[in-house]
Design a protein around this motif. Structure first.
Motif, PDB file in Angstrom:
ATOM      1  N   VAL A 154      10.976 -12.247  17.087  1.00 58.12           N
ATOM      2  CA  VAL A 154      11.789 -11.001  16.529  1.00 58.12           C
ATOM      3  C   VAL A 154      13.056 -11.298  16.030  1.00 58.12           C
ATOM      4  O   VAL A 154      13.694 -12.303  16.604  1.00 58.12           O
ATOM      5  N   ARG A 155      13.604 -10.623  15.067  1.00 59.85           N
ATOM      6  CA  ARG A 155      14.647 -10.895  14.344  1.00 59.85           C
ATOM      7  C   ARG A 155      15.203  -9.490  13.955  1.00 59.85           C
ATOM      8  O   ARG A 155      14.865  -8.398  13.521  1.00 59.85           O
ATOM      9  N   ARG A 156      16.729  -9.436  14.278  1.00 63.86           N
ATOM     10  CA  ARG A 156      17.410  -8.193  14.012  1.00 63.86           C
ATOM     11  C   ARG A 156      17.495  -8.178  12.428  1.00 63.86           C
ATOM     12  O   ARG A 156      17.994  -9.311  11.703  1.00 63.86           O
ATOM     13  N   ILE A 157      17.781  -6.916  12.105  1.00 69.11           N
ATOM     14  CA  ILE A 157      18.296  -6.830  10.452  1.00 69.11           C
ATOM     15  C   ILE A 157      19.712  -6.658  10.454  1.00 69.11           C
ATOM     16  O   ILE A 157      19.896  -5.623  10.651  1.00 69.11           O
ATOM     17  N   LEU A 196      12.425  -6.700  12.764  1.00 72.57           N
ATOM     18  CA  LEU A 196      11.568  -7.304  12.225  1.00 72.57           C
ATOM     19  C   LEU A 196      10.942  -8.011  13.264  1.00 72.57           C
ATOM     20  O   LEU A 196      11.364  -8.854  13.976  1.00 72.57           O
ATOM     21  N   MET A 197       9.430  -7.792  13.408  1.00 70.31           N
ATOM     22  CA  MET A 197       8.441  -8.358  14.560  1.00 70.31           C
ATOM     23  C   MET A 197       7.752  -9.324  13.451  1.00 70.31           C
ATOM     24  O   MET A 197       7.153  -8.964  12.232  1.00 70.31           O
ATOM     25  N   GLN A 238       0.807  -1.009  -0.073  1.00 69.39           N
ATOM     26  CA  GLN A 238      -0.018  -0.031  -0.019  1.00 69.39           C
ATOM     27  C   GLN A 238       0.922   1.234  -0.027  1.00 69.39           C
ATOM     28  O   GLN A 238       2.009   1.297   0.408  1.00 69.39           O
ATOM     29  N   PRO A 239       0.458   2.578  -0.410  1.00 69.18           N
ATOM     30  CA  PRO A 239       0.979   3.530  -0.702  1.00 69.18           C
ATOM     31  C   PRO A 239       1.474   4.115   0.937  1.00 69.18           C
ATOM     32  O   PRO A 239       0.887   3.717   2.098  1.00 69.18           O
ATOM     33  N   ASN A 240       2.206   4.894   1.164  1.00 70.79           N
ATOM     34  CA  ASN A 240       2.732   5.414   2.488  1.00 70.79           C
ATOM     35  C   ASN A 240       2.957   4.422   3.631  1.00 70.79           C
ATOM     36  O   ASN A 240       2.691   4.605   4.577  1.00 70.79           O
ATOM     37  N   TYR A 241       3.920   3.528   3.064  1.00 65.31           N
ATOM     38  CA  TYR A 241       4.471   2.378   4.108  1.00 65.31           C
ATOM     39  C   TYR A 241       3.485   1.563   4.928  1.00 65.31           C
ATOM     40  O   TYR A 241       3.713   1.613   6.128  1.00 65.31           O
ATOM     41  N   THR A 242       2.332   1.408   4.169  1.00 59.96           N
ATOM     42  CA  THR A 242       1.264   0.659   5.021  1.00 59.96           C
ATOM     43  C   THR A 242       0.841  -0.659   4.268  1.00 59.96           C
ATOM     44  O   THR A 242       1.580  -0.760   3.285  1.00 59.96           O
ATOM     45  N   GLY A 243       0.075  -1.469   4.777  1.00 61.75           N
ATOM     46  CA  GLY A 243      -0.208  -2.736   4.305  1.00 61.75           C
ATOM     47  C   GLY A 243       0.705  -3.654   4.682  1.00 61.75           C
ATOM     48  O   GLY A 243       1.535  -3.534   5.718  1.00 61.75           O
ATOM     49  N   GLN A 244       0.802  -4.885   3.947  1.00 59.49           N
ATOM     50  CA  GLN A 244       1.635  -5.786   4.079  1.00 59.49           C
ATOM     51  C   GLN A 244       2.994  -5.449   3.741  1.00 59.49           C
ATOM     52  O   GLN A 244       3.298  -4.583   2.897  1.00 59.49           O
ATOM     53  N   GLN A 245       4.056  -5.950   4.627  1.00 57.53           N
ATOM     54  CA  GLN A 245       5.284  -5.408   4.541  1.00 57.53           C
ATOM     55  C   GLN A 245       6.313  -6.812   4.162  1.00 57.53           C
ATOM     56  O   GLN A 245       5.761  -7.953   4.596  1.00 57.53           O
ATOM     57  N   TYR A 246       7.298  -6.628   3.622  1.00 54.78           N
ATOM     58  CA  TYR A 246       8.124  -7.407   3.394  1.00 54.78           C
ATOM     59  C   TYR A 246       9.687  -6.960   3.372  1.00 54.78           C
ATOM     60  O   TYR A 246       9.859  -6.256   2.494  1.00 54.78           O
ATOM     61  N   LEU A 247      10.699  -7.770   3.966  1.00 49.50           N
ATOM     62  CA  LEU A 247      12.185  -7.170   3.594  1.00 49.50           C
ATOM     63  C   LEU A 247      12.700  -7.910   2.518  1.00 49.50           C
ATOM     64  O   LEU A 247      12.579  -9.043   2.173  1.00 49.50           O
ATOM     65  N   LEU A 248      13.375  -6.926   1.347  1.00 48.32           N
ATOM     66  CA  LEU A 248      14.030  -7.253   0.277  1.00 48.32           C
ATOM     67  C   LEU A 248      15.539  -6.992   0.359  1.00 48.32           C
ATOM     68  O   LEU A 248      15.795  -6.028   0.744  1.00 48.32           O
ATOM     69  N   THR A 249      16.324  -8.194   0.396  1.00 46.92           N
ATOM     70  CA  THR A 249      17.623  -7.690   0.330  1.00 46.92           C
ATOM     71  C   THR A 249      18.252  -7.981  -1.256  1.00 46.92           C
ATOM     72  O   THR A 249      17.516  -8.164  -2.199  1.00 46.92           O
ATOM     73  N   ARG A 250      19.535  -7.897  -1.414  1.00 48.25           N
ATOM     74  CA  ARG A 250      20.066  -7.742  -2.582  1.00 48.25           C
ATOM     75  C   ARG A 250      19.573  -8.978  -3.694  1.00 48.25           C
ATOM     76  O   ARG A 250      19.736 -10.371  -2.776  1.00 48.25           O
ATOM     77  N   MET A 277       5.026  -9.675   8.742  1.00 48.93           N
ATOM     78  CA  MET A 277       6.344  -9.096   9.194  1.00 48.93           C
ATOM     79  C   MET A 277       6.164  -7.512   9.671  1.00 48.93           C
ATOM     80  O   MET A 277       5.239  -6.848   8.844  1.00 48.93           O
ATOM     81  N   PHE A 278       6.659  -7.129  10.391  1.00 46.41           N
ATOM     82  CA  PHE A 278       6.539  -5.433  10.584  1.00 46.41           C
ATOM     83  C   PHE A 278       8.054  -5.018  11.135  1.00 46.41           C
ATOM     84  O   PHE A 278       8.617  -5.633  11.766  1.00 46.41           O
ATOM     85  N   TYR A 279       8.558  -3.825  10.496  1.00 48.25           N
ATOM     86  CA  TYR A 279       9.616  -3.322  10.555  1.00 48.25           C
ATOM     87  C   TYR A 279       9.523  -2.315  11.835  1.00 48.25           C
ATOM     88  O   TYR A 279       8.714  -1.389  11.833  1.00 48.25           O
ATOM     89  N   LEU A 280      10.657  -2.503  12.569  1.00 46.02           N
ATOM     90  CA  LEU A 280      10.720  -1.517  13.841  1.00 46.02           C
ATOM     91  C   LEU A 280      12.302  -0.716  13.557  1.00 46.02           C
ATOM     92  O   LEU A 280      13.398  -1.447  13.653  1.00 46.02           O
ATOM     93  N   LYS A 281      11.996   0.643  13.629  1.00 44.48           N
ATOM     94  CA  LYS A 281      13.266   1.453  13.630  1.00 44.48           C
ATOM     95  C   LYS A 281      13.423   1.939  15.147  1.00 44.48           C
ATOM     96  O   LYS A 281      12.650   1.865  15.915  1.00 44.48           O
ATOM     97  N   PRO A 282      14.570   2.543  15.699  1.00 43.95           N
ATOM     98  CA  PRO A 282      14.596   2.989  16.844  1.00 43.95           C
ATOM     99  C   PRO A 282      13.428   3.908  17.243  1.00 43.95           C
ATOM    100  O   PRO A 282      13.150   4.756  16.392  1.00 43.95           O
TER     101      PRO A 282
END
Length: 175
Positions: A169-172, A134-135, A49-61, A145-150
């Motif tokens: 919970v996992r560290r990125i 990531l939670m 979804q726009p504005n960093y909402t909705g389902q999330q996923y972490l993408l690496t190289r 999953m949900f992204y958590l910054k400080p």
């Protein structure tokens, strides 16, 4: 070096493309849709979804020729956020109840099952002191999953649209 991700309108890197080296709150302002992408460097959180909402996923190289099979999105990516590289220790305090109440446990490493390791049935607030995390809704880093910054998260139920419970919970640590 920061990150670089290239989005494509069609699957398998077809059609028009848009190169992104920072956060983008609305990819559809650059492309009519986004159905595949290549992460050339860095790590990105992508959202359906726009504005960093909705389902999330972490993408690496790597290359992501279509989303339905690789990351489980039904539709296309609509926003993305670069995950900064974190050098140094990781530290997060998790709390059993909202507003930092109830049992508290301090994490400095990944936790595959909050219930099994800390004997709390629910984690409802947290304070991310160092690093990016990531939670996940299920144990063993599965499910949404949900992204958590400080920062301080007084009520984790507010960051999900449903009644998600957080169980791992996992560290990125990717860069």
């Amino acid at each position: 070096m920061s990150g670089k991700i290239v989005f494509f309108e069609g699957r398998n890197f077809q059609g028009r493309s848009y190169e992104c080296i920072s956060d983008c709150s609305e990819i559809t302002s650059h492309l009519s849709r986004c159905s595949s992408c290549k992460v050339e460097s860095g790590t990105f959180m992508v959202y359906d979804q726009p504005n960093y909402t909705g389902q999330q996923y972490l993408l690496t190289r790597g290359e992501y020729p279509e989303y339905q099979n690789t990351i489980g999105f039904n539709d296309c990516i609509q926003s993305c956020r670069i995950v900064p590289v974190h050098k140094g220790p990781f530290k997060m305090r998790i709390y059993e109840r909202a507003n930092f109440e109830g049992q508290m446990h301090e994490l400095t490493d990944d936790c595959d099952s909050i219930q099994d390791h800390y004997h709390i049935s629910d984690m409802q607030s947290c304070n991310v002191m160092e690093g990016y995390w990531l939670m996940f809704e299920q144990p063993n880093y599965e499910g949404k999953m949900f992204y958590l910054k400080p920062g301080k998260y007084r009520n984790l139920k507010e960051i999900s649209s449903d009644d998600t419970r957080f169980n791992s919970v996992r560290r990125i640590t990717e860069s």
